[in-house]
Design an enzyme around this catalytic site. Structure first.
Site, short mmCIF file in Angstrom:
data_model
loop_
_atom_site.label_atom_id
_atom_site.label_comp_id
_atom_site.label_asym_id
_atom_site.label_seq_id
_atom_site.Cartn_x
_atom_site.Cartn_y
_atom_site.Cartn_z
N ASN A 431 0.84 -1.19 0.00
CA ASN A 431 0.00 0.00 0.00
C ASN A 431 0.89 1.25 0.00
OD1 ASN A 431 -2.60 1.62 0.70
ND2 ASN A 431 -1.15 2.21 2.30
N GLU A 432 0.88 1.99 -1.11
CA GLU A 432 1.43 3.34 -1.23
C GLU A 432 2.95 3.44 -1.08
OE1 GLU A 432 -0.81 5.90 1.39
OE2 GLU A 432 -2.59 5.83 0.13
N ASP A 433 3.68 2.34 -1.15
CA ASP A 433 5.13 2.45 -1.00
C ASP A 433 5.79 3.12 -2.19
OD1 ASP A 433 4.72 1.24 1.39
OD2 ASP A 433 6.13 -0.40 1.09
#
Length: 849
Positions: A431-433
């Site tokens: 998620n969102e890295d």
């Protein structure tokens, strides 16, 4: 020849005790031992004992922070008889230990583990003795353990949310605190522990199923087991339908041989809800020796479906689609994001998962994204999704941070456990890295070398090398590098998925701009709203704290700057009150208006094959992990907020939508003072069935100042599984204006959609009001409300905006909320459990001068 031992499993649930013990950080601790059963966690047990207050109330979250900084021991005894000792193997299986744990058996260290997500199988035959055995689990402080690892690896790394040491721990990341959840770092045996004895056991069963049209399906099965001598063992396999009838079977199958069944019309396909049925089948595999003795067996629930993500060029727009195709049907995915349903995972009753999925079904949703900062969820959640036809987008457990760690076994276990669920249609690496890496300038999209370990973003090795290899090797499920990911950056709206946070975060756009903020698949977006007042009252028994700006209320909203953001959107759109009931109502109706607009405008972009300009919208978020103010559309106690119902209306089989835009036409290029201002109305409808349908749309206007009304009727054909434009033109009754001082007429427009062959049933309705609502003077609508048992009948003489119903005492289960009423259009709401009681209500403008 000695017969092999049949596998026996004993769950070590009872007879446990636990205590805090001295550590390097708490040397003066006096041990106090308390009884417990497992699975559990320290917080849960201490709360039961009255040693700590309820962490969810008042400011008690901060009174229990010491728990995560202590070391804790859980211990028990169990007996082993000589028969089990004679087995070839004796194992202890730990389904989940949270997180840093040294395992001792009879005083001997048998394992040291540090990954909450792993199942650990420990061979203990040499450590076990006949009779009484003593098992001890020493859990080191998760806070200190992660901090030490952080220091050993050069100190803090960049992240969003929580403390930086979380990045160095394979523990549910949300426990470090998130912008919707408390700092609550749990400790303990959070899943079952078993003692197993066997000579040989089934280690893995893999069944890959495909569906090719209505008349073709097949299945390929393979199995692995614990003995190196395959020639001595055989498999019996049965495939049963939901009624237990055997569809196919095979006996005495050599274990090294793959089994392939061409099933033709013997099975039916599994479909997402709204597109077909969800038949589920039982696969029963038995392992037997040459004498026919069954040594082990396993049952898997399987289904038959094909699933893929179609990324192809689009007509008239750049980029490519990102659309889920199930059994050849392209599906608009309208759904939600899922966070863990509790900060204390062992407090979640299995039926609570089912209730959440039942709520999704009530809300007409068809996809759930299991977010990457929580856990690989309980089987109960995935089973409920399988049965209800809810598609699952599954993240791997990396969220909002830059981390590199050895997680191959974790990934393998997750894929093997989840691959048989027909609901699981995609794995995403994190998620969102990638978004975070972009924000700090360490993401180089031009580097496609595959050698990322020495780059500024070494976690690419996990997301682009390790995880895709595991997913491809162990399943047939689609892998996606991240959420969001695609295109020139993770925020590219033309390729892949995006997280659209320029409403609330970012540029803080007005929600009327959702159409400009679209992407090919919007896997996150959101708006905050208060929970039900009953939930608000749960977070404090101190009535003096029940106002929006109290310390307790503020502590139950973890979002940075939430006061400014909430008030920005409230002040831009509403006149509102600050008393707690009024503030709850206006934040809720603001959330409801904002989120339903997103679904309405983005579903319009799903225009058919080759024109799936937006193919999914997953709101952040479905649920909460504690009673709080958040982006959830239902609160911790499964109480739906008004937004839940407005979204549900936008995800019905048939919907009707409108948008209005002000158009300014200058007289010529030489003036700024002389122009025409017109208001343009656009009208469309959506149809998620697989057939085109003839409809009638009735469009009515009502001028709030003059009571003037107009009616227009349109006939249209709605395309199958797509949106269809119906009409556009000047708003009826709105005069052309020539300067900004001329106030537009306050005209409410209602559209009602009827199927041509059912002209008396309203299939969909939507009312478009002039925005912002703060400029409107709401007339006395002369609302007529009558109650008959569990039925509420609603009518009005003038339009009503955002009607929310309630009842004193025990709450009712409402079929609809946040209603817009229009004269001549009677609406009926069902309220399970109402039983004729008096209904209270509130609507926009109610009680305001």
């Amino acid at each position: 020849m000695k017969s092999a031992t049949v596998r026996q499993t004993t769950t070590l649930k009872e007879g446990w005790t636990f205590s805090q013990v001295p550590s390097a950080y708490s040397k003066d601790i006096k041990e106090s031992w308390y009884s417990c059963t497992i699975p559990t966690s320290v917080h849960v047990e201490l709360k039961k004992l009255g040693i700590i207050p309820d962490p969810y109330k008042d400011l008690n979250e901060w009174k229990v922070q010491w728990v995560q900084e202590g070391d804790w021991v859980f211990k028990t005894s169990f007996r082993v008889d000589d028969y089990r000792l004679a087995s070839g193997h004796l194992d202890l299986m730990f389904e989940g230990l949270d997180t840093y744990c040294t395992i001792k058996l009879n005083g001997q260290i048998i394992a040291e583990v540090e990954n909450m997500f792993l199942c650990h199988r420990v061979h203990v035959k040499k450590a076990v003795r006949s009779g009484e055995n003593h098992l001890e689990l020493l859990f080191k402080s998760p806070w200190h353990s992660a901090r030490i690892t952080e220091e050993q690896n050069g100190g803090p790394k960049t992240l969003w949310n929580g403390a930086s040491n979380r990045l160095y721990s394979r523990k549910a990341q949300y426990g470090w605190g998130w912008d919707w959840g408390p700092v609550m770092m749990t400790v303990g045996p959070w899943k079952d522990i078993h003692l197993e004895s066997y000579d040989v056991r089934l280690e893995d069963i893999r069944i890959d199923t495909t569906l090719g049209g209505e008349d073709y399906a097949d299945a390929t099965l393979s199995a692995e087991f614990s003995s190196p001598s395959k020639s001595n063992y055989f498999l019996d396999v049965e495939l049963q339908n939901e009624s237990g009838q055997v569809i196919r079977s095979a006996e005495s199958l050599p274990i090294e041989r793959k089994l392939h069944w061409d099933l033709k019309k013997e099975v039916r396909g599994w479909y997402p809800r709204g597109y077909g049925a969800q038949p589920l089948y039982q696969l029963i595999v038995k392992l037997k020796d040459p004498r026919g003795v069954i040594l082990d067996s396993a049952t898997r629930r399987v289904a038959f479906r094909s699933a893929k993500v179609v990324q192809q060029p689009l007509e008239g727009q750049e980029g490519s689609s990102f659309v889920f195709e199930i059994n050849g049907i392209r599906v608009f995915c309208g759904g939600s994001n899922w966070i863990p349903a509790d900060s204390f995972l062992t407090d979640i009753e299995p039926n609570r998962y089912r209730k959440w999925i039942e709520l999704m079904v009530r809300g007409n949703q068809n996809m759930l994204r299991v977010w990457g900062g929580g856990i690989y969820e309980s089987e109960e959640l995935y089973n409920a999704c399988d049965e209800a036809g809810i598609l699952v987008w599954q993240d791997f457990m990396f969220g909002c941070g830059l981390l590199n760690a050895s997680i191959k076994v974790e990934a393998e276990q997750a894929v093997i456990r989840l691959r048989d669920h027909p609901s699981v249609v995609i794995f995403a690496g994190n998620n969102e890295d990638y978004a975070l890496a972009e924000s700090i300038g360490v993401m180089d999209y031009d580097d496609n070398s595959g050698d990322y370990m020495k780059s500024k973003f070494p976690a690419r090795h996990i997301y682009e090398i390790l995880l895709p290899e595991v997913v491809e090797r162990l399943s047939t499920i689609r892998y996606h590098r991240s959420s969001p990911y695609g295109g020139k950056s993770s925020s590219d709206p033309t390729v892949g998925d995006i997280h659209q946070w320029n409403v609330w975060h970012g540029t803080q756009e007005p929600w009327s701009n959702w159409d400009k903020l679209a992407g090919r698949f919007v896997s996150e977006f959101g708006m905050q709203g208060y929970p039900d007042i009953r939930t608000v009252k749960e977070w404090s028994d101190d009535k003096t704290q029940l106002f929006p700006q109290s310390r307790v209320s503020v502590n139950h909203n973890k979002a940075d700057g939430f006061e400014r953001r909430l008030e920005l959107y409230l002040m831009e759109n509403f006149r509102h009150s600050f008393d707690m009931p009024g503030y709850i109502y206006y934040t809720q109706i603001m959330q409801a208006e904002c989120l339903s607009a997103a679904y309405r405008l983005w579903r319009r972009n799903f225009k058919g094959s080759g024109k799936e300009y937006t193919a999914g919208a997953l709101v952040w978020q479905l649920n909460d992990c504690w009673p709080c103010v958040s982006w959830g559309i239902a609160d911790y106690y499964l109480r739906p907020k008004p937004a839940f119902f407005t979204i549900a209306r936008e995800l019905r089989t048939y919907t009707i939508g409108m948008t209005r835009k002000q158009v300014k036409t200058m007289r010529d290029d030489d003036t700024s003072a002389f122009f025409d201002l017109t208001e343009r109305l656009e009208l469309w409808a959506c149809n998620s069935t697989l057939q085109g349908v003839e409809v009638i749309v009735q469009l009515e206007t009502f001028n709030l100042s003059t009571n003037a009304r107009e009616t227009h009727v349109y006939s249209a054909t709605l395309n199958a599984n797509a949106s269809s434009e119906i009409w556009s033109g000047d708003l009826p009754g709105q005069p052309v204006r020539h300067n900004e001082a001329e106030i537009p007429q306050p005209i409410v427009v209602q559209a009602r959609l009827y199927l041509k062959h059912k002209p008396h049933i309203v299939e969909a309705r939507y009312s478009s009001w002039p925005e912002p609502y703060k400029y409107l003077t709401f007339p006395d609508a002369k609302l007529q409300l009558s109650v008959d048992g569990d039925e509420v009948r609603l009518a009005c003489e003038k339009p009503v905006k955002g009607l929310v119903l309630d009842v004193e005492g025990h709450e009712a289960e409402w079929s609809d909320q946040a209603l817009d009423l229009f004269p001549g259009d009677v609406q009926v709401v069902h309220a399970k459990g109402l039983k004729g009681r008096k209904v209270t209500y509130r609507h926009v403008g109610d009680g305001l001068a």
